[in-house]
Design an enzyme around this catalytic site. Structure first.
Site, PDB file in Angstrom:
ATOM      1  N   HIS A   1      33.136  61.333  23.561  1.00 64.03           N
ATOM      2  CA  HIS A   1      32.530  60.871  22.312  1.00 64.03           C
ATOM      3  C   HIS A   1      31.051  60.634  22.536  1.00 64.03           C
ATOM      4  CE1 HIS A   1      32.552  56.670  23.755  1.00 64.03           C
ATOM      5  NE2 HIS A   1      33.825  56.805  24.038  1.00 64.03           N
TER       6      HIS A   1
ATOM      7  N   HIS B   1      29.971  51.030  31.211  1.00 64.31           N
ATOM      8  CA  HIS B   1      28.589  51.512  31.215  1.00 64.31           C
ATOM      9  C   HIS B   1      27.606  50.403  31.571  1.00 64.31           C
ATOM     10  CE1 HIS B   1      29.520  50.031  27.173  1.00 64.31           C
ATOM     11  NE2 HIS B   1      28.237  49.881  26.923  1.00 64.31           N
TER      12      HIS B   1
ATOM     13  N   GLU C   1      22.229  44.642  24.497  1.00 65.48           N
ATOM     14  CA  GLU C   1      23.134  44.733  23.362  1.00 65.48           C
ATOM     15  C   GLU C   1      23.617  43.352  22.936  1.00 65.48           C
ATOM     16  OE1 GLU C   1      26.322  47.191  24.658  1.00 65.48           O
ATOM     17  OE2 GLU C   1      25.094  48.983  24.883  1.00 65.48           O
TER      18      GLU C   1
ATOM     19  N   TYR D   1      37.723  44.530  17.082  1.00 63.04           N
ATOM     20  CA  TYR D   1      36.916  45.552  17.753  1.00 63.04           C
ATOM     21  C   TYR D   1      37.772  46.204  18.823  1.00 63.04           C
ATOM     22  CZ  TYR D   1      33.078  47.711  20.335  1.00 63.04           C
ATOM     23  OH  TYR D   1      32.258  48.616  20.965  1.00 63.04           O
TER      24      TYR D   1
ATOM     25  N   HIS E   1      25.224  41.689  26.256  1.00 67.71           N
ATOM     26  CA  HIS E   1      25.238  42.457  27.492  1.00 67.71           C
ATOM     27  C   HIS E   1      23.811  42.937  27.712  1.00 67.71           C
ATOM     28  CE1 HIS E   1      29.419  42.933  25.826  1.00 67.71           C
ATOM     29  NE2 HIS E   1      29.620  42.311  26.986  1.00 67.71           N
TER      30      HIS E   1
ATOM     31  N   HIS F   1      29.458  46.483  31.654  1.00 64.67           N
ATOM     32  CA  HIS F   1      30.424  46.012  30.676  1.00 64.67           C
ATOM     33  C   HIS F   1      31.250  47.186  30.178  1.00 64.67           C
ATOM     34  CE1 HIS F   1      26.753  47.034  28.481  1.00 64.67           C
ATOM     35  NE2 HIS F   1      27.460  47.202  27.381  1.00 64.67           N
TER      36      HIS F   1
END
Length: 434
Positions: free
Chosen positions: A287, A330, A336, A345, A360, A366
């Site tokens: 994605h 990542h 973020e 979520y 993050h 994370h």
């Protein structure tokens, strides 16, 4: 709310024209010797005078009094937890991933209630952002001017109304609204609600470049809505507060600053229904990066590096083949700040709640917790639709600091990093690789 039926002007940064009284707007010029009806012409700019085409922002307002008359002797007031500078006095470096439960409702008017969680840059440098939670009650509220920042607000549990000098915006749960720097605004509600509040200290938001996507997709220009002129004429005592470089003062007027009978231009408050976002994604494998979910972007000093990106994760189909579908593990060069307006979520099914938040920072590792990883790596890859969910992310190129309040509030989940403790090391003898 003020009205059950409201009308809006359509189109992001279109040059809008609106009159509350026919004939208010002068024809063929902006500042005639005498304006119709004896009104005062006033220009409000959102960019430097020499900004390039497409980035030059200004509107002309035609009002009963020029806004210089909307001033009075005031007094400084203390607003404890609204932080506007990322310095050592009231903020701390954040090394680890952080998360907060929804904050308890705060007493007082909404300006007093603001509790800043994270901040990068500040009002003085005119770069960066701050992310806060506020509480709005159905009590009388001050008219507010924020000279430090463009404000983006999202109600969490109940609709709100923003009365501005440009007109009125009704903002439902699932909407965002943006108020330009220094615009007069009054927050109104019928039910107590909390708000996510973003201060953009840098350049005003614009739509991200679609690049290879082409002309369509992401947030469509026509779905951004601007208010029509709507004014208050009668004398009315008005309580005003203003903010400049993190200092606050208040004063009382004997009239309303919402006295604009008409305006035209491309610089005004607007609202956007996040549920109209046209989500794009992979229909083959893997994605794309989360930049594909960008609604608004405040450009940074370097091309391709945003001061702030506002990103939304709403209802969408997941169909990619042979793909780990939630966000992967990542470490990013961007910081973020995330919030959840409603639903669940997918990468954090537990602990990340509507009205809560997470941070993050740049370089901090994370990704999905153990439960989300296990489910996503073993479940059937049939097409699956995520529904009833609306999360967002404020992403910035600067490292974010947390405030003293954010570090010490009981809503901080001090065990957050434990959600990754049960992850098992990979087996190098996994039969999948034989």
């Amino acid at each position: 709310m003020l009205s059950s039926v409201m009308f809006y002007l359509s189109g992001f940064r279109n040059h809008h024209s609106t009159e509350a009284l026919s004939g208010v707007l002068p024809i063929g010029q902006n500042s005639p010797q005498r304006c119709p009806f004896g009104l005062y012409a006033e220009q409000i700019s959102g960019s430097s005078f020499t900004a390039g085409q497409g980035h030059n922002l200004r509107s002309w307002l035609y009002r009963i009094r020029p806004s210089v008359a909307h001033r009075a002797d005031g007094k400084r007031v203390e607003v404890t937890n609204w932080v506007s500078q990322a310095d050592e006095s009231n903020t701390h470096i954040a090394f680890d991933p952080l998360r907060w439960c929804p904050l308890a409702d705060a007493a007082g008017h909404w300006v007093q209630s603001v509790r800043t969680l994270t901040i990068a840059g500040g009002a003085t440098s005119q770069t960066g952002m701050s992310a806060s939670i506020a509480t709005l009650h159905p009590d009388p509220q001050p008219v507010f001017q924020n000279h430090d920042a463009e404000m983006l607000v999202m109600p969490i549990s109940a609709a709100i109304t923003l009365r501005t000098e440009f007109g009125v915006l009704e903002v439902e749960v699932g909407h965002l609204a943006v108020v330009p720097r220094s615009a007069f605004v009054e927050f109104i509600c019928e039910q107590t609600t909390q708000l996510y509040l973003l201060e953009n200290y840098g350049t005003p938001f614009e739509l991200p470049n679609r690049g290879a996507i082409g002309a369509n997709g992401l947030a469509n220009e026509r779905d951004f809505e601007y208010p029509v002129a709507n004014y208050i004429e009668q004398p009315i005592k008005t309580w005003v507060m203003e903010k400049r470089e993190g200092d606050f003062r208040e004063f009382t007027l004997d009239h309303s600053p919402f006295d604009v009978l008409g305006w035209h231009g491309n610089h005004a408050p607007y609202r956007y229904d996040l549920r109209r976002f046209n989500t794009l994604g992979s229909i083959s494998y893997d994605h794309p990066d989360p930049s594909i979910f960008t609604v608004l972007s405040s450009p940074g000093l370097r091309a391709g590096v945003a001061n702030i990106d506002v990103v939304v994760f709403g209802n969408r189909w997941l169909v990619a083949d042979n793909t780990f579908r939630p966000p992967w593990y990542h470490r990013n060069v961007m910081s973020e700040f995330m919030g959840l307006i409603y639903g669940v979520y997918d990468a954090k099914p537990n602990g990340f709640l509507p009205g809560g938040a997470s941070l993050h920072n740049a370089g901090a590792p994370h990704g999905p917790d153990h439960e989300a990883y296990t489910k996503a790596s073993t479940s059937s890859l049939a097409p699956n639709k995520l529904e009833g969910t609306l999360a967002f992310m404020f992403e910035t190129s600067a490292s974010q600091r947390i405030t003293t309040f954010a570090a010490n509030t009981p809503e901080r989940q001090k065990d957050y990093v434990e959600c990754w403790e049960s992850i098992q090391p990979a087996s190098l003898l996994d039969s999948h690789h034989d």
